[in-house]
Structure formats: structure tokens, C-alpha cells
Write a protein that holds these residues in place. Structure first.
Motif, PDB file in Angstrom:
ATOM      1  N   PRO A  53      38.749  28.484  -6.268  1.00 14.44           N
ATOM      2  CA  PRO A  53      37.785  29.436  -6.006  1.00 14.44           C
ATOM      3  C   PRO A  53      38.377  30.764  -6.378  1.00 14.44           C
ATOM      4  O   PRO A  53      38.418  31.584  -5.283  1.00 14.44           O
ATOM      5  CB  PRO A  53      37.370  29.148  -4.742  1.00 14.44           C
ATOM      6  CG  PRO A  53      38.577  28.732  -4.079  1.00 14.44           C
ATOM      7  CD  PRO A  53      39.188  27.752  -5.024  1.00 14.44           C
ATOM      8  N   ASP A  54      38.820  31.089  -7.520  1.00 17.30           N
ATOM      9  CA  ASP A  54      39.552  32.480  -7.679  1.00 17.30           C
ATOM     10  C   ASP A  54      38.428  33.639  -7.771  1.00 17.30           C
ATOM     11  O   ASP A  54      37.685  33.598  -8.547  1.00 17.30           O
ATOM     12  CB  ASP A  54      39.976  32.252  -9.296  1.00 17.30           C
ATOM     13  CG  ASP A  54      40.593  33.616  -9.665  1.00 17.30           C
ATOM     14  OD1 ASP A  54      40.753  34.480  -8.897  1.00 17.30           O
ATOM     15  OD2 ASP A  54      40.667  33.618 -11.049  1.00 17.30           O
ATOM     16  N   LYS A 168      41.343  41.148  -3.024  1.00 17.95           N
ATOM     17  CA  LYS A 168      40.023  40.545  -2.397  1.00 17.95           C
ATOM     18  C   LYS A 168      40.162  40.070  -1.091  1.00 17.95           C
ATOM     19  O   LYS A 168      40.841  39.386  -0.504  1.00 17.95           O
ATOM     20  CB  LYS A 168      39.627  39.564  -3.337  1.00 17.95           C
ATOM     21  CG  LYS A 168      39.654  39.751  -4.957  1.00 17.95           C
ATOM     22  CD  LYS A 168      38.505  40.741  -5.057  1.00 17.95           C
ATOM     23  CE  LYS A 168      38.050  41.157  -6.847  1.00 17.95           C
ATOM     24  NZ  LYS A 168      37.200  41.929  -7.012  1.00 17.95           N
ATOM     25  N   LYS A 169      39.101  40.405  -0.469  1.00 17.43           N
ATOM     26  CA  LYS A 169      38.943  40.205   1.043  1.00 17.43           C
ATOM     27  C   LYS A 169      39.089  38.222   1.211  1.00 17.43           C
ATOM     28  O   LYS A 169      39.416  38.081   2.351  1.00 17.43           O
ATOM     29  CB  LYS A 169      37.680  40.592   1.741  1.00 17.43           C
ATOM     30  CG  LYS A 169      37.767  42.174   1.821  1.00 17.43           C
ATOM     31  CD  LYS A 169      36.543  42.732   2.680  1.00 17.43           C
ATOM     32  CE  LYS A 169      36.508  44.049   2.807  1.00 17.43           C
ATOM     33  NZ  LYS A 169      35.107  44.529   3.499  1.00 17.43           N
ATOM     34  N   THR A 170      38.503  37.903   0.477  1.00 18.69           N
ATOM     35  CA  THR A 170      38.395  36.335   0.320  1.00 18.69           C
ATOM     36  C   THR A 170      39.601  35.616   0.049  1.00 18.69           C
ATOM     37  O   THR A 170      39.809  34.384   0.136  1.00 18.69           O
ATOM     38  CB  THR A 170      37.256  35.798  -0.603  1.00 18.69           C
ATOM     39  OG1 THR A 170      37.648  36.336  -1.965  1.00 18.69           O
ATOM     40  CG2 THR A 170      35.816  36.293  -0.001  1.00 18.69           C
ATOM     41  N   ASP A 171      40.689  36.350  -0.646  1.00 17.45           N
ATOM     42  CA  ASP A 171      41.874  36.129  -0.909  1.00 17.45           C
ATOM     43  C   ASP A 171      43.101  36.823  -0.055  1.00 17.45           C
ATOM     44  O   ASP A 171      43.863  37.275  -0.498  1.00 17.45           O
ATOM     45  CB  ASP A 171      42.466  35.998  -2.269  1.00 17.45           C
ATOM     46  CG  ASP A 171      43.677  35.735  -2.922  1.00 17.45           C
ATOM     47  OD1 ASP A 171      44.183  34.597  -2.043  1.00 17.45           O
ATOM     48  OD2 ASP A 171      44.051  36.063  -3.978  1.00 17.45           O
ATOM     49  N   SER A 172      42.940  36.662   1.294  1.00 18.89           N
ATOM     50  CA  SER A 172      43.871  37.349   2.147  1.00 18.89           C
ATOM     51  C   SER A 172      45.200  37.246   2.033  1.00 18.89           C
ATOM     52  O   SER A 172      46.079  38.120   2.244  1.00 18.89           O
ATOM     53  CB  SER A 172      43.499  37.148   3.726  1.00 18.89           C
ATOM     54  OG  SER A 172      43.727  35.679   4.012  1.00 18.89           O
ATOM     55  N   ASN A 178      48.488  36.752  -7.101  1.00 18.64           N
ATOM     56  CA  ASN A 178      49.779  36.425  -7.558  1.00 18.64           C
ATOM     57  C   ASN A 178      50.181  35.122  -8.527  1.00 18.64           C
ATOM     58  O   ASN A 178      51.128  35.071  -8.856  1.00 18.64           O
ATOM     59  CB  ASN A 178      50.839  36.498  -6.428  1.00 18.64           C
ATOM     60  CG  ASN A 178      50.702  37.787  -5.604  1.00 18.64           C
ATOM     61  OD1 ASN A 178      50.562  38.931  -6.232  1.00 18.64           O
ATOM     62  ND2 ASN A 178      50.877  37.867  -4.465  1.00 18.64           N
ATOM     63  N   LEU A 179      49.229  34.250  -8.421  1.00 13.33           N
ATOM     64  CA  LEU A 179      49.101  33.026  -9.276  1.00 13.33           C
ATOM     65  C   LEU A 179      49.492  33.362 -10.730  1.00 13.33           C
ATOM     66  O   LEU A 179      48.901  34.440 -11.255  1.00 13.33           O
ATOM     67  CB  LEU A 179      47.795  32.341  -9.153  1.00 13.33           C
ATOM     68  CG  LEU A 179      48.190  30.672  -9.328  1.00 13.33           C
ATOM     69  CD1 LEU A 179      48.876  29.980  -8.332  1.00 13.33           C
ATOM     70  CD2 LEU A 179      46.691  30.258  -9.093  1.00 13.33           C
TER      71      LEU A 179
END
Length: 227
Positions: A53-54, A168-172, A178-179
């Protein structure tokens, strides 16, 4: 086009699919728009599914479909959605082929670098709006049969993080930020053609420091020894 098919069953299978697509683009794929031919040498993957879920993916309806152009504010994607999951490949850099070029250039005319410049270049080949001619827009798969020897496979595929993204807030944990979802196809050098990769030294230094590249491979990619 089967080579754009992605296995979304896990994050691992999704990322492996991206590697396979990048390898195919490196070896066999031309993009044709009317009389112009291009190869794709720098691109980023964006996908949104249960397993990957990017949050940086736009999730536009067009990204649910495969094999479409999706023109957006950042540039243009080639989509690889499957009806349920979103997917798009942002084209960051392309090389125009054949026209006015020869063996000294590897049949590569010039490089167009930057997503918005790429989008402008590709769509500039469309027929005039006041003509009746249909546009011919296709991906051509050489399938290893490069009989004219005018399409040189990439020498190395460099993977790194995507450009210009913000947290993003959903990717704390900044996992997706960084992927390594940017792929740069390093081309063979020719007397009259030199590939441009903005920030290549910084990318190479990072890869050497992390142990992903040794000094000899770094020299091959750059064409010189890093100080």
C-alpha cells in the motif's frame, strides 16, 4: 503485454515483478509513437495493493488498467493495474532512437531527461488535430531477436529510491519513501553518445558505502574512478 504483469500476492512477489519488468525494459523494449522510437532508461514504480500500500501512488482509475498512458501533474505513467490493484511506471528519462544516429552513437540520437520533459517529448509525436490520420502508439518487444543489432541491451540496472517524494503520515517509518523503486538502466558508452544521470556520483557513493557495489563495478558504471 505479459511482461507488465505483476504478482501482487505479497510484497516480495510484487518487488520481484518490478525487477523482471526492469530487466525486460533493459533488454528488449522499444516505445513507438508514430515515426518516433524510444527506449526507457530511467523509471519509477508506483503501486497500491493490500500487500504494497504505497501511499505515494495516485490511485487514479487509469492505474487500475494495464498498458495505458496515464498523464498527470508529475509526468506520464505506463500503467500495469489488474482491475483491483493500482500500478504505474513513471517515465523519468528516455532516449530517442535511430533518427540521425549511427554506430558511433549506438543508434541513440539524444536523451530526454525529467518526467515532464519526457511527457512533452512523447506527446509531441502525435498527429496534428486537424488531420484524419490515426496515431500509432505501441510497445515493441524485440523478444531477443535484435536482428539489425541496433538496440544495445543495458549493461547494468541501478536501483535507488524515488525522487522528490515527501513523508506520509500513513508511512511513519518511511518504508515506502526509502524503498528502492527507481531503476536506472546504465547504457553502453559510445564515442558520440554519453548517458546523463543527474546525481549519479551521489547514488554510486551510497551504493559503495552500503556494500551493494564494489569499487570496480562503480568504475565501470561511471567510466572513471571515484575519488
Amino acid at each position: 503485454m505479459d511482461f507488465l504483469k505483476v504478482d501482487y500476492s505479497s510484497q516480495g512477489t510484487t518487488l520481484a515483478s518490478f525487477d523482471n519488468i526492469a530487466d525486460k525494459l533493459s533488454r528488449d523494449i522499444q516505445l513507438k509513437i508514430n515515426d518516433a522510437f524510444y527506449r526507457i532508461v530511467d523509471f519509477e514504480f508506483y503501486a497500491y495493493s493490500e500487500t504494497i500500500p504505497d501511499p505515494h501512488t495516485y490511485k487514479h482509475d487509469l492505474q487500475l488498467e494495464p498498458n495505458k498512458f496515464y498523464l498527470h501533474g508529475s509526468g506520464v505513467d505506463i500503467t500495469f493495474g489488474d482491475g483491483k490493484n493500482h500500478g504505474g511506471i513513471l517515465l523519468r528519462s528516455v532516449v530517442k532512437l535511430f533518427d540521425g544516429s549511427d554506430k558511433l552513437t549506438g543508434y541513440m540520437k539524444n536523451q530526454i531527461d525529467g518526467p515532464q520533459k519526457v511527457a512533452t517529448e512523447l506527446f509531441s509525436n502525435l498527429n496534428s488535430l486537424n488531420t484524419n490520420g490515426a496515431n500509432d502508439i505501441r510497445i515493441i518487444d524485440l523478444e531477443g531477436h535484435n536482428q539489425d543489432n541496433q538496440f544495445f541491451p543495458g549493461e547494468y540496472i541501478l536501483k535507488t529510491s524515488r525522487v522528490g517524494l515527501t513523508p506520509k503520515k500513513t508511512d511513519s517509518s518511511n518504508h515506502y519513501l526509502n524503498l528502492n523503486l527507481r531503476y536506472i538502466i546504465i547504457m553502453q558508452r559510445f564515442p558520440k553518445f554519453k548517458q546523463k544521470v543527474k546525481g549519479i556520483e551521489t547514488i554510486i557513493r551510497s551504493k559503495v558505502a552500503s556494500g551493494e557495489l564494489d569499487a570496480e563495478k562503480a568504475k565501470i558504471i561511471l567510466g572513471y574512478t571515484l575519488k
